[in-house]
Design an enzyme around this catalytic site. Structure first.
Site, PDB file in Angstrom:
ATOM      1  N   CYS A  89      42.137  54.698  62.736  1.00  0.00           N
ATOM      2  CA  CYS A  89      42.903  55.431  61.498  1.00  0.00           C
ATOM      3  C   CYS A  89      43.870  55.159  61.732  1.00  0.00           C
ATOM      4  CB  CYS A  89      42.324  56.738  60.779  1.00  0.00           C
ATOM      5  SG  CYS A  89      43.191  57.042  58.812  1.00  0.00           S
ATOM      6  N   HIS A 181      36.382  56.069  60.063  1.00  0.00           N
ATOM      7  CA  HIS A 181      36.775  57.398  60.626  1.00  0.00           C
ATOM      8  C   HIS A 181      34.988  57.462  61.517  1.00  0.00           C
ATOM      9  CE1 HIS A 181      39.559  59.417  59.236  1.00  0.00           C
ATOM     10  NE2 HIS A 181      40.200  58.596  58.684  1.00  0.00           N
ATOM     11  N   GLU A 183      34.191  59.311  63.811  1.00  0.00           N
ATOM     12  CA  GLU A 183      34.273  60.143  64.934  1.00  0.00           C
ATOM     13  C   GLU A 183      33.779  61.756  64.120  1.00  0.00           C
ATOM     14  OE1 GLU A 183      38.206  60.889  62.677  1.00  0.00           O
ATOM     15  OE2 GLU A 183      36.560  58.952  63.600  1.00  0.00           O
TER      16      GLU A 183
END
Length: 233
Positions: A89, A181, A183
């Protein structure tokens, strides 16, 4: 531990986000040293680090903020030393800003948000951390800022229907940026989205649709794991 140290730069309002990527990298045998860049914490030297991870942030890479200026300098120092780097990001954006120019990051006219199927480019086939990708990869994306895709030092590895630079590599160097993202896990997705509901809805997201389309994004997570393996070499 392998004796290999990973510098983890926290660019968010919290030193470490709830995703705990520091623990993921540590699970690969890396000695993770965390510095809260957002709070103006930086190592005195990059000596001894075998890799650097750059997290997300509420800031834009183009902002006139002291820690952002210092991080630009750190990135250029690391690139000169050949230290592997991976940013997510804001981390993806500040790598582009530091290595390819401040004009490479811009504010979009409209937020891109949601789970997307990204088109993987042929450049990924021989890439050290992305060669496992097929023609498509699935990942949650959420960004108002974007990295341009036409710089000669950028190798674009994946794109979406709205953003031509979702994953990129700097030249043939061990430096990668991921706009999305990876994660977020299926287990944590609902809590993560609920905690960000107001901002997500402001940016045009439908939370029911996010949960309906949520995935583990295993291919994207494997990029993180392969980067960790690269840092251990």
């Amino acid at each position: 531990m392998t004796g290999k140290k990973l510098l983890f730069l926290g660019n968010g309002k919290a030193r470490i986000s709830s995703a705990r990527l520091d623990l993921r990298f540590a699970s690969h045998g890396l000695d993770v040293e965390t510095f809260w860049a957002y709070g103006n914490e930086f190592p005195e030297s990059l000596d001894g680090y075998s890799g650097i991870f750059l997290s997300g942030s509420p800031h834009g890479a183009y902002e006139d903020v002291p820690f952002i200026h210092q991080e630009h300098e750190l990135i250029r120092d690391a690139a000169d030393r050949g230290i592997p780097m991976l940013g997510i990001c804001f981390g993806h954006q500040i790598l582009a800003s530091a290595l390819c120019g401040r004009d490479q990051v811009f504010r979009r006219g409209q937020c891109e948000v949601g789970y997307k199927w990204l088109d993987v480019t042929s450049e990924a086939q021989a890439d050290p951390v992305c060669s496992h990708l097929g023609a498509k990869m699935h990942m949650f994306v959420w960004h108002n800022d974007e990295v341009r895709a036409d710089h000669p030092d950028m190798r674009v590895l994946a794109s979406s229907d709205q953003c031509p630079n979702q994953v990129w590599r700097y030249r043939d160097r061990p430096v990668w940026g991921i706009q999305g993202h990876p994660e977020i896990t299926l287990e944590t997705a609902e809590d993560w989205f609920e905690a960000s509901r107001a901002r997500l809805e402001h940016d045009g997201a439908d939370l029911d649709e996010l949960m309906r389309t949520a995935s583990e994004a295993e291919d994207a997570k494997l990029i993180l794991d392969r980067f960790a393996g690269l840092c251990r070499q």
